[in-house]
Design an enzyme around this catalytic site. Sequence first.
Site, PDB file in Angstrom:
ATOM      1  N   ASP A  59      -9.522   3.378  -3.836  1.00 48.14           N
ATOM      2  CA  ASP A  59     -10.617   2.101  -3.429  1.00 48.14           C
ATOM      3  C   ASP A  59     -11.799   2.262  -3.972  1.00 48.14           C
ATOM      4  OD1 ASP A  59      -8.300   1.583  -1.971  1.00 48.14           O
ATOM      5  OD2 ASP A  59      -9.364   1.661   0.075  1.00 48.14           O
ATOM      6  N   ASP A  89       0.865  -1.184   0.144  1.00 44.06           N
ATOM      7  CA  ASP A  89       0.012  -0.090  -0.029  1.00 44.06           C
ATOM      8  C   ASP A  89       0.878   1.227  -0.069  1.00 44.06           C
ATOM      9  OD1 ASP A  89      -2.342   1.607  -0.124  1.00 44.06           O
ATOM     10  OD2 ASP A  89      -3.270   0.344   1.566  1.00 44.06           O
TER      11      ASP A  89
END
Length: 411
Positions: free
Chosen positions: A233, A178
């Site tokens: 996302d 991430d």
Amino acid sequence: MAHSLPSSRFSVFLFCILLLLLISSSTVSGARLGNARLTDSSSIRRILLNNGLGLTPQMGWNSWNHFHCNINETLIKETADAMVSSGLAALGYTYINLDDCWGELNRDAQGNLVPKASTFPSGIKALADYVHSKGLMFGIYADAGTQTCSKTMPGSLGYEEQDAKTFASWGVDYLKYDNCANTGISPKERYPKMSKALLSSGRTIFFSLCEWGNEDPATWAPSIGNSWRTTGDIKDNWDRMTSVADQNDKWASYAQPGSWNDPDMLEVGNGGMTTEEYRSHFSIWSLAKAPLLIGCDIRSIDSVTFELLRNKEVIAVNQDKLGVQGKKVKKDGDLEVWAGPLTDNRVAVVLWNRGSSSANITAYWSDIGLKPSTVCDVQDLWAHSTELSVQDQLSAQVDSHACRMYTITPQ
Ligand SMILES: *[C@@H]1O[C@H](CO)[C@@H](O)[C@H](O)[C@H]1NC(C)=O
Ligand SMILES: *[C@@H]1O[C@H](CO)[C@@H](O)[C@H](O)[C@H]1NC(C)=O
């Protein structure tokens, strides 16, 4: 804890050098070779790509979309059990992937990441062993910054080699990496470090980049990872799902076996969309050669969700060996045709109605790369029905937010 195995690391290093020499001399015939060539990043990148994984898009499960930080070893074990008992594993869903929040806030005195004692008391190695004992693969999560997105775990920036060795020593098969707390350093600098560290960790580890599409990773990530997120996302609603599908579509030409565009994990089964919206979500992700990472609670899955996730014919489109990402080929207001080539000259097609009322959608052979006169057999992948000897076009009445999906086989 010591993770290093000097002799095996040295042989991996030697092997890489040999491979580098071999590739340089065999593929650049006529080009001048020399020391400069060995440090040329393009030759090094070819080696980095070559971990042999992701020849078709990855399939499995990830904890984030449904559970966020509420994870523990019992949940992960039960999920692995359900993956096998439900038959999903046999269909190809093999990765069981932890997301954020599996570790303690701080590293130990030696600088190692530490599994969170309250939720993973047996440690990550034991959990990976359990997942492997079910015939599945085990994935973990880390961050290319100073802290993970939840701010409850350290990031791996500056600890790439140490963390990669830790993951290898635990038996990790997959890393999602991430982009939080990244201190403004370009992902093009931070992500290659982890790619190299994984490659020399002593274990073959799938590398999933998650820099949210910030610096057009499709243009540089194929050389360092097996997949890269193209968007922020996903959310469990129609607007966000369609939006990430469109953003991801732009990069279709960059996908290929070994390296895939990633419009984020599946929301199918999480409750925020209708069945037809989830069917569209799953169909488009499959056609676009997106990773099929289930994001719902598969321990308590309902029969409608099962029908979607277990459609073998749709999965076969996603896992087709040709590995060409299908894309939007025609748009008439809210009515869309998505298509892409498959092995054996077949074509996969989705007729997708993004409007608010039922409509007739037509795909002409010329829209989907076939000669108009070609006589084809058409398989409806959701109705499980076949229509023989179809020519020129395919059309269907499609409900609002629904889709029809086909494979078309020239006779
Ligand atoms: C583990 O996590 C699941 C899902 O969040 C939760 O339902 C369960 O109570 C947790 N179990 C323990 C022992 O904490
Ligand atoms: C949809 O439109 C096509 C092209 O105009 C037509 O041939 C077909 O019969 C229509 N199908 C339906 C189900 O209305």
